[in-house]
Design a protein around this motif. Structure first.
Motif, PDB file in Angstrom:
ATOM      1  N   ALA A 102      26.047  -5.628 -16.459  1.00  0.00           N
ATOM      2  CA  ALA A 102      27.186  -6.200 -17.198  1.00  0.00           C
ATOM      3  C   ALA A 102      27.228  -7.724 -17.101  1.00  0.00           C
ATOM      4  O   ALA A 102      27.498  -8.419 -18.075  1.00  0.00           O
ATOM      5  CB  ALA A 102      28.491  -5.609 -16.680  1.00  0.00           C
ATOM      6  N   LYS A 103      26.905  -8.252 -15.908  1.00  0.00           N
ATOM      7  CA  LYS A 103      27.070  -9.706 -15.734  1.00  0.00           C
ATOM      8  C   LYS A 103      25.999 -10.505 -16.483  1.00  0.00           C
ATOM      9  O   LYS A 103      26.151 -11.704 -16.695  1.00  0.00           O
ATOM     10  CB  LYS A 103      27.130 -10.078 -14.251  1.00  0.00           C
ATOM     11  CG  LYS A 103      25.929  -9.725 -13.432  1.00  0.00           C
ATOM     12  CD  LYS A 103      26.152 -10.223 -12.009  1.00  0.00           C
ATOM     13  CE  LYS A 103      25.005  -9.953 -11.063  1.00  0.00           C
ATOM     14  NZ  LYS A 103      24.129  -8.817 -11.346  1.00  0.00           N
ATOM     15  N   ASP A 104      24.926  -9.841 -16.909  1.00  0.00           N
ATOM     16  CA  ASP A 104      23.878 -10.549 -17.657  1.00  0.00           C
ATOM     17  C   ASP A 104      24.137 -10.555 -19.170  1.00  0.00           C
ATOM     18  O   ASP A 104      23.387 -11.152 -19.924  1.00  0.00           O
ATOM     19  CB  ASP A 104      22.508  -9.876 -17.430  1.00  0.00           C
ATOM     20  CG  ASP A 104      22.189  -9.808 -15.951  1.00  0.00           C
ATOM     21  OD1 ASP A 104      22.607 -10.737 -15.237  1.00  0.00           O
ATOM     22  OD2 ASP A 104      21.551  -8.818 -15.532  1.00  0.00           O
ATOM     23  N   LEU A 105      25.166  -9.811 -19.601  1.00  0.00           N
ATOM     24  CA  LEU A 105      25.395  -9.689 -21.052  1.00  0.00           C
ATOM     25  C   LEU A 105      26.607 -10.497 -21.484  1.00  0.00           C
ATOM     26  O   LEU A 105      27.590 -10.581 -20.729  1.00  0.00           O
ATOM     27  CB  LEU A 105      25.687  -8.228 -21.410  1.00  0.00           C
ATOM     28  CG  LEU A 105      24.539  -7.239 -21.321  1.00  0.00           C
ATOM     29  CD1 LEU A 105      25.070  -5.815 -21.444  1.00  0.00           C
ATOM     30  CD2 LEU A 105      23.532  -7.513 -22.435  1.00  0.00           C
ATOM     31  N   PRO A 106      26.555 -11.062 -22.710  1.00  0.00           N
ATOM     32  CA  PRO A 106      27.787 -11.669 -23.234  1.00  0.00           C
ATOM     33  C   PRO A 106      28.870 -10.585 -23.332  1.00  0.00           C
ATOM     34  O   PRO A 106      28.560  -9.433 -23.672  1.00  0.00           O
ATOM     35  CB  PRO A 106      27.376 -12.148 -24.643  1.00  0.00           C
ATOM     36  CG  PRO A 106      25.881 -12.172 -24.630  1.00  0.00           C
ATOM     37  CD  PRO A 106      25.426 -11.159 -23.643  1.00  0.00           C
ATOM     38  N   LEU A 107      30.122 -10.955 -23.031  1.00  0.00           N
ATOM     39  CA  LEU A 107      31.207  -9.960 -22.990  1.00  0.00           C
ATOM     40  C   LEU A 107      31.321  -9.136 -24.272  1.00  0.00           C
ATOM     41  O   LEU A 107      31.494  -7.923 -24.236  1.00  0.00           O
ATOM     42  CB  LEU A 107      32.527 -10.696 -22.763  1.00  0.00           C
ATOM     43  CG  LEU A 107      33.034 -10.754 -21.330  1.00  0.00           C
ATOM     44  CD1 LEU A 107      34.347 -11.508 -21.271  1.00  0.00           C
ATOM     45  CD2 LEU A 107      33.211  -9.360 -20.753  1.00  0.00           C
TER      46      LEU A 107
END
Ligand code: SF4
Length: 315
Positions: free
Chosen positions: A211-216
């Motif tokens: 999740a933290k590597d993807l744009p929201l």
């Protein structure tokens, strides 16, 4: 939770809007499901300006793009209904619907297997009602069913599970976007997802893990699509038994050998179709309370819907 909003074919609520001046009241939809639903009624034939009573209609020509035509006087109502339906689905966007219940067998509202007549007057059950098709094309991920299919306990359960889950997901969407909210939602729903599809369970677990590597925006969009796709796949006794066994792993070292044995037996009886799913679920819920397993307490799978809906009660 506030009431869930569902679109519904108006005649199912008991309104006298049918071609013959009658209705098709469905008591399960009004009296039982209606306890937690706010219905948004839609009657394509009346709302596009036809009278009650009126001449009955059917679909004809090409089953992939049929025309809706009055049976006796052969008036083609297709353009009138399509024009109205396009405007109506745009209006329905504002309603925040979590699904739609269509009237089966209707040339306007039926969602599948509607008779389409060829030039010789021979029907094939391959059509979709004019409004239902436009609605489903416009809202491809929304759960839809017809009242006939909802008499099947498994289809009913699946539909209710999907609309409740979508409602909870919409609550996440109404909050400020954050990775933590998606992770929290997934944590509570992961066993529910596993009961529908081990493959989606894995894919969605991987998505949440990075999740933290993807744009929201991408995270929310991808998660929503996978969630709705996963729940479209039906649960089976085999898949549920797999989830029940998976949950036993959370009690490692806590269940006595008798308790373990009982749970294994009950799960096996359920898998063989002798008892309903509610039996092993109730037993696990008892152990969750007894041994205080917070990670299971929060699982939607163990407590997904209102008791009054009496789901998971069929064997
Ligand atoms: S089936 Fe659809 S078009 Fe026909 S009366 Fe019911 S809501 Fe109206």
């Amino acid at each position: 939770m506030e009431r869930i909003k569902l679109g519904i074919s108006t005649c199912l609520l008991g309104e006298n809007v049918r071609y013959d001046g009658g209705h098709k009241l469905d008591r399960f939809l009004t009296d039982t499901l209606g306890q937690c639903i706010e219905y948004v009624p839609v009657c394509p034939e009346v709302e596009c300006g036809l009278d009650v009573p009126r001449e009955s209609m059917h679909l004809e020509s090409n089953p992939d793009s049929p025309r809706i035509v009055t049976i006796r006087t052969k008036q083609d109502m297709t353009d009138r209904m399509v024009q109205w339906a396009r405007k109506r689905v745009a209006e329905l966007e504002k309603e925040d619907l979590c699904g739609f219940i269509f009237k089966s067998d209707s040339p306007s509202s039926g969602m599948e297997r509607i008779r389409v007549y060829n030039e010789k007057g021979v029907p094939v059950k391959k059509g979709v009602g004019i409004f239902a098709r436009i609605f489903m094309d416009h809202f491809p991920l929304l759960p839809v069913e017809d009242e006939g299919r909802l008499h099947d306990p498994e289809l009913r359960e699946n539909f209710i599970e999907r609309i409740f889950t979508l409602k909870r997901w919409r609550e996440v969407l109404s909050k400020k976007e954050s990775r933590g909210n998606v992770v929290d939602f997934h944590t509570r729903h992961k066993l529910l997802i596993l009961s529908h599809s081990p493959k989606y369970y894995q894919t969605m677990g991987n998505l949440v893990a990075r999740a933290k590597d993807l744009p929201l925006k991408d995270l929310y969009q991808q998660y929503q699509t996978l969630l709705m796709e996963s729940l479209q796949l039906k649960t089976t006794p085999k898949k549920n038994a797999n989830v029940l066994q998976h949950m036993m792993g959370y009690f490692r070292g806590q269940l006595s050998s008798d308790e373990k044995q009982e749970l294994l037996e009950v799960t096996d009886f359920y898998r063989k179709g002798y008892i309903p799913l509610i039996v092993p679920i109730t037993l696990i819920n008892h152990y969750v309370r007894k041994y205080d397993r917070p990670c299971l307490k929060q699982q939607v799978y163990l407590n997904p819907h209102l008791l009054e809906l009496q789901l998971r009660n069929h064997a």
